[in-house]
Design a protein around this motif. Structure first.
Motif, PDB file in Angstrom:
ATOM      1  N   UNK A 104     -24.289  22.420  60.479  1.00 43.06           N
ATOM      2  CA  UNK A 104     -23.766  22.888  61.779  1.00 43.06           C
ATOM      3  C   UNK A 104     -22.888  21.822  62.426  1.00 43.06           C
ATOM      4  N   UNK A 105     -23.075  20.545  62.013  1.00 40.59           N
ATOM      5  CA  UNK A 105     -22.273  19.464  62.591  1.00 40.59           C
ATOM      6  C   UNK A 105     -20.800  19.579  62.235  1.00 40.59           C
ATOM      7  N   UNK A 106     -20.471  20.376  61.212  1.00 42.96           N
ATOM      8  CA  UNK A 106     -19.081  20.539  60.801  1.00 42.96           C
ATOM      9  C   UNK A 106     -18.327  21.545  61.673  1.00 42.96           C
ATOM     10  N   UNK A 107     -19.042  22.280  62.524  1.00 43.11           N
ATOM     11  CA  UNK A 107     -18.451  23.369  63.298  1.00 43.11           C
ATOM     12  C   UNK A 107     -18.401  22.991  64.776  1.00 43.11           C
ATOM     13  N   UNK A 108     -17.257  23.187  65.385  1.00 40.43           N
ATOM     14  CA  UNK A 108     -17.099  23.005  66.831  1.00 40.43           C
ATOM     15  C   UNK A 108     -17.093  24.382  67.482  1.00 40.43           C
ATOM     16  N   UNK A 109     -17.978  24.604  68.433  1.00 46.68           N
ATOM     17  CA  UNK A 109     -18.101  25.908  69.086  1.00 46.68           C
ATOM     18  C   UNK A 109     -17.475  25.849  70.473  1.00 46.68           C
ATOM     19  N   UNK A 110     -16.597  26.796  70.752  1.00 48.14           N
ATOM     20  CA  UNK A 110     -15.966  26.926  72.062  1.00 48.14           C
ATOM     21  C   UNK A 110     -16.355  28.279  72.649  1.00 48.14           C
ATOM     22  N   UNK A 111     -17.117  28.262  73.736  1.00 46.90           N
ATOM     23  CA  UNK A 111     -17.453  29.494  74.438  1.00 46.90           C
ATOM     24  C   UNK A 111     -16.311  29.769  75.415  1.00 46.90           C
TER      25      UNK A 111
END
Length: 409
Positions: A104-111
């Motif tokens: 999951x550290x490879x993914x940047x989440x933008x809400x």
């Protein structure tokens, strides 16, 4: 002439699918840019965490896609439409990391503050979660299913594979379409194969998400419920507008996603393959607690979509366990926004129901006052507006409400 039209269609389809390869959307038919809603309030100032990537692109094609997405991510990172509240972002990331594990550290989440039901992920690990999705998922298991679906696209490099499929087939299809009707028909077959490839990827992501949330301890039977509700919402929209429901309209041969009914059936079957576990949870209580601070914003944005049927359905669905003061306030806002005489009467009733509870949103008295004024009851309306200002003396709309209340504030 027919061949030329087909050639143009092939070119357009190739371009559309190339863009699709860069960022797979979760539900089809809602490719609305995030900049369609009011930006979040200025006081949400937490920064979005950007974790260092572990996986790196392996060849020229993949590096090219990553470069394109990196440019888009720079723009998104600075967008006013990113909701930067630290608690909300931490919560969504916790659900995501519980579901997919260390990568999951490879993914940047933008809400992002966009009222539609959607999420997407780019090949470089940039994920967007639209705020309308948070209004529609009912628990952590359903949110985890959407996040896992997007992660399967990332983990299996679906965008890269689709990009290559588009490139390989579109070039040949465009060439074939120039050789009369037979060639044009063969070319259409090539283009339809691209869309079929995309639908197969979506089905694989659905199946993978069901397995993934089960391994994380979530109830996999929650995954198809997202699409069951999606279909019911489409029915509600159609009923309110007096039209035929579009719940089964996904583009047919040239659809990038499987039909929603097919997705419900497939995910239900996948969930049944998994041996039940007594430890499964839906995570509803945790979800409600984490999303509730943003609930009024989510409902306000939904009402602004001017989709009365869908919004009324969503509120009723949220009220399965009872009409809370917040839900009654929201329903009052919905009916007041439509503004028919009977709607205003109903809105006044909903606001008054909400106002009897000690934890009613303070905006209840604002809505009540405005509804009463529009109904012609000026004394009662002004009294309610004054009550609103007493409860919220620093209201951002203080000047306007004070004028409507009789100019005494």
């Amino acid at each position: 002439m027919i061949a030329r039209r087909v050639a143009l269609g092939v070119a357009a389809a190739a371009m559309a699918l190339t863009q699709l390869a860069a960022a797979q959307p979760y539900p089809s038919g809602q490719a609305v840019p995030p900049q369609t809603q009011t930006p979040p309030p200025a006081d949400v100032s937490a920064t979005v965490e950007v974790a260092p990537a572990v996986y790196q692109p392996q060849d020229k094609d993949e590096r090219g896609l990553w470069m394109q997405m990196a440019e888009q991510e720079r723009d998104l990172k600075n967008s006013n439409f990113v909701i930067r509240d630290a608690a909300l972002n931490d919560y969504v990331r916790r659900v995501f990391c519980r579901t997919v594990g260390p990568r999951c550290s490879e993914v940047r989440i933008y809400v992002t503050r966009t009222a539609y039901f959607n999420a997407n992920i780019a090949p470089n690990g940039m994920m967007q979660v639209w705020s309308g999705l948070l209004l529609r998922t009912r628990n952590e298991a359903q949110l985890a299913a959407v996040l896992a679906h997007e992660y399967v696209h990332y983990e299996n490099r679906h965008s890269l594979l689709l990009f290559r499929e588009v490139r390989a087939r579109a070039a040949g299809a465009a060439w074939l379409s120039m050789f009369g009707l037979v060639g044009a028909l063969i070319a259409l077959g090539e283009v339809s194969a691209i869309f079929r490839f995309s639908r197969e990827q979506e089905a694989a992501a659905d199946a993978g998400s069901v397995e993934m949330i089960a391994r994380a301890g979530y109830d996999p039977n929650e995954a198809p419920k997202i699409w069951e509700q999606f279909r019911e919402e489409a029915d509600a929209t159609a009923a309110a507008r007096g039209t035929k429901s579009r719940k089964d309209k996904n583009g047919g041969l040239f659809a990038s996603h499987p039909p929603s009914a097919e997705r419900v059936t497939a995910m239900t079957a996948e969930a049944k393959k998994i041996a039940p576990s007594p430890g499964w949870t839906s995570g509803r209580r945790e979800y409600v607690a984490s999303i509730s601070p943003f609930w009024t914003m989510l409902v306000d944005d939904q009402i602004k979509l001017n989709d009365f049927g869908a919004t009324d359905f969503l509120l009723a669905h949220l009220a399965n366990e009872g009409w809370t003061p917040t839900l009654n306030y929201a329903r009052g806002e919905l009916y007041r926004s439509r503004g028919r005489p009977d709607d205003l009467t109903a809105a006044v009733g909903f606001y008054r129901q909400a106002s009897t509870a000690p934890d009613a949103p303070v905006e209840t008295w604002r809505g009540l006052g405005l509804a009463l004024l529009r109904s012609g009851d000026q004394p009662a309306g002004q009294t309610a507006l004054k009550s609103y200002l007493e409860r919220k003396p620093d209201a951002p709309d203080k000047s306007m409400i004070a004028m409507l209340a009789g100019g005494t504030q």
